[in-house]
Structure formats: structure tokens, C-alpha cells
Design an enzyme around this catalytic site. Structure first.
Site, mmCIF file in Angstrom:
data_model
loop_
_atom_site.group_PDB
_atom_site.id
_atom_site.type_symbol
_atom_site.label_atom_id
_atom_site.label_comp_id
_atom_site.label_asym_id
_atom_site.label_seq_id
_atom_site.Cartn_x
_atom_site.Cartn_y
_atom_site.Cartn_z
ATOM 1 N N SER A 6 -2.065 -62.447 -25.534
ATOM 2 C CA SER A 6 -1.059 -63.475 -25.239
ATOM 3 C C SER A 6 -0.981 -64.487 -26.373
ATOM 4 C CB SER A 6 -1.382 -64.193 -23.931
ATOM 5 O OG SER A 6 -0.532 -65.323 -23.826
ATOM 6 N N HIS A 31 2.001 -60.022 -25.859
ATOM 7 C CA HIS A 31 2.453 -60.694 -24.642
ATOM 8 C C HIS A 31 3.002 -62.079 -24.968
ATOM 9 C CE1 HIS A 31 2.184 -61.076 -20.200
ATOM 10 N NE2 HIS A 31 1.868 -62.345 -20.410
ATOM 11 N N ASP A 33 4.545 -65.536 -23.251
ATOM 12 C CA ASP A 33 4.644 -66.299 -22.004
ATOM 13 C C ASP A 33 5.699 -67.387 -22.136
ATOM 14 O OD1 ASP A 33 2.566 -65.224 -20.248
ATOM 15 O OD2 ASP A 33 1.180 -65.862 -21.820
ATOM 16 N N MET A 35 7.739 -70.350 -20.395
ATOM 17 C CA MET A 35 7.597 -71.289 -19.261
ATOM 18 C C MET A 35 8.686 -72.344 -19.321
ATOM 19 S SD MET A 35 3.536 -71.960 -19.464
ATOM 20 C CE MET A 35 2.371 -70.618 -19.630
ATOM 21 N N HIS A 64 6.917 -62.133 -20.579
ATOM 22 C CA HIS A 64 6.601 -62.579 -19.215
ATOM 23 C C HIS A 64 7.304 -63.908 -18.972
ATOM 24 C CE1 HIS A 64 3.138 -64.176 -16.405
ATOM 25 N NE2 HIS A 64 4.251 -63.970 -15.742
ATOM 26 N N MET A 66 8.082 -66.990 -16.907
ATOM 27 C CA MET A 66 7.672 -67.860 -15.790
ATOM 28 C C MET A 66 8.725 -68.945 -15.669
ATOM 29 S SD MET A 66 3.663 -67.862 -16.722
ATOM 30 C CE MET A 66 4.030 -67.229 -18.345
ATOM 31 N N MET A 135 -0.963 -61.672 -11.291
ATOM 32 C CA MET A 135 -1.560 -62.873 -11.881
ATOM 33 C C MET A 135 -2.967 -63.055 -11.321
ATOM 34 S SD MET A 135 0.633 -64.197 -14.029
ATOM 35 C CE MET A 135 -0.566 -65.458 -14.457
ATOM 36 N N ASP A 173 -3.090 -60.506 -15.637
ATOM 37 C CA ASP A 173 -2.863 -61.626 -16.553
ATOM 38 C C ASP A 173 -3.607 -62.875 -16.078
ATOM 39 O OD1 ASP A 173 -1.829 -63.477 -18.308
ATOM 40 O OD2 ASP A 173 0.269 -63.109 -17.808
#
Ligand code: DX5
Ligand code: ZN
Length: 214
Positions: A6, A31, A33, A35, A64, A66, A135, A173
Site C-alpha cells: 500500500s 495498492h 488507498d 479516501m 481501493h 474508501m 478489511m 487489508d
């Protein structure tokens, strides 16, 4: 096991260096992330950064999201060069439609669930998925402690995938290290995401290699 480091735990002042490090490692993907400060209590980075990462990465991008209402951004994620687009079950009112849109855009579709969301919520969608992300921390931050209850969820998910003839891969994750990674491999996970364990290690490539051998 496949390893998806990540980038959230990388050195943002030296992103090119850290991406190169992953390129030269045993990682299967990278990966990312995303957000939005609404779905999770934190904001990370968005499309301009992902595009730049894509231009430097030789690994497939595992994105990913979020964020609330991720279906609004399918085209933008595709245009960033993502291979896998993962959305949260909790963030999609029309999850089946979003999964179809991801496939229509030519990407692999993943669905993530938070620690408090039961695997059963995926019962009617797993047959259409390429990946399920469980998660093992509450999303929003790197460096949190692994929630061991996810190990039972891996077993439960494996059963559900078999029952529904789904070929989705199981990705975990949050809080992954050598110890929790070993437990996850035993439980039958296919892919682990690792942020701080990789990027805070004295030798990140060795940390990736160690996880890949589990
Ligand atoms: C949490 C993120 C994770 C995180 C993992 O919201 O989805 O990908 O970066 O970081 P570690 O491995 O440090 O728990
Ligand atoms: Zn993630």
C-alpha cells in the site's frame, strides 16, 4: 501469497523512488488507498496522483476506494489505468450496478467490507466479482492493529465462494505483517495488502519477499 504493497505508507516526497522499489520487488500489484474524508475520517490522494503513479509503475494498480458513491468515478479510475477497482459494499446503494459499470469499463471488480460487516452481505454479488477485500482494520489509517476476527471471515468467505461458484480472489487489508500474514495464508487468503510493514521496514523488498513466500 500475492502481495499488494500500500502506497499510503510510502514516502510521498520520494514517490518515484518507492514505486521503483515496488517495481523491482516480488509484489504482484500496487495498492492505492483513496479516501474522501466522508466514508472514512481521513483524506489521502486522488486521480492526478494515481495517474502519475501509473506512469511509473510496472505492476497492475489495485485501487481501493474508501469514498461515498464510488460509482460516480468508474470512468476516471479506468482512465488512471487501474486494473482492479474495489468499492465498499457499505458505500454503494446499487452495488450490482456499480460492479457492472466497472466490468463494462474493462476493469476487474472488487468489493470491500469493513470489519463489522458480515460476509453474508456479499451473498448475492460474489458470483460477479473478481476480488473480495476483507478489511482487517477500520479503514482510514495505516499502521493499525490487525483485528483477528477476519480469520474466521476468510473461512466463511471461502465457503460462500465455493457455494456460489465464484472465482473471486480473497484480499486482506490492514495490520498485515509476517505473523498475521502467516495466519492469513493458513486461513486461505490469496492476496495481502501491506503498508507500514513494507515501507517502514529496513529492507522493504525483503519484507515483500517474505510475505510472498507465506
Ligand atoms: C486502511 C488502508 C490500508 C492501509 C494498510 O484504510 O486501506 O490499505 O494502508 O496499512 P497497514 O498495512 O499499515 O495496516
Ligand atoms: Zn486499502
Amino acid at each position: 501469497m500475492k502481495v499488494s504493497p500500500s502506497l499510503l505508507s510510502a514516502d510521498f516526497g520520494n514517490l518515484a523512488r518507492d514505486i521503483q522499489l515496488v517495481n523491482d520487488s516480488k509484489a504482484s500489484m500496487l495498492h492505492l488507498d483513496v479516501m474522501d474524508g466522508v466514508f472514512v475520517p481521513n483524506i489521502s490522494f486522488g486521480f492526478p496522483v494515481i495517474k502519475h503513479v501509473q506512469s511509473l509503475s510496472t505492476k497492475p494498480l489495485d485501487v481501493h476506494l474508501m469514498i461515498v458513491d464510488p460509482g460516480k468515478f468508474v470512468t476516471q479510475v479506468r482512465d488512471c489505468g487501474a486494473t482492479i477497482m474495489t468499492v465498499h459494499q457499505e458505500a454503494c446503494i446499487h452495488l450490482d450496478r456499480v460492479v457492472q459499470q466497472i466490468h463494462d469499463a474493462g476493469m476487474q471488480a472488487g468489493v470491500a467490507i469493513n470489519p463489522a460487516t458480515p460476509v453474508a452481505m456479499l451473498r448475492d454479488i460474489v458470483a460477479s466479482l473478481d476480488l473480495v477485500l476483507l478489511m482487517s482494520v477500520n479503514p482510514g489509517f495505516g499502521g493499525q492493529k490487525f483485528i483477528p476476527g477476519v480469520l474466521d471471515k476468510v473461512a466463511e468467505l471461502k465457503q460462500l465462494l465455493a457455494e456460489k461458484h465464484s472465482r473471486a480472489q480473497i484480499e486482506i487489508d490492514g495490520g498485515v505483517n509476517a505473523e498475521t500474514g502467516r495466519l492469513l495464508a493458513q486461513a486461505g487468503a490469496h492476496i495481502v495488502v501491506a503498508g507500514s510493514y513494507v515501507f517502514k521496514a529496513p529492507d522493504p523488498q525483503q519484507a515483500i519477499s517474505l510475505l510472498s513466500k507465506l
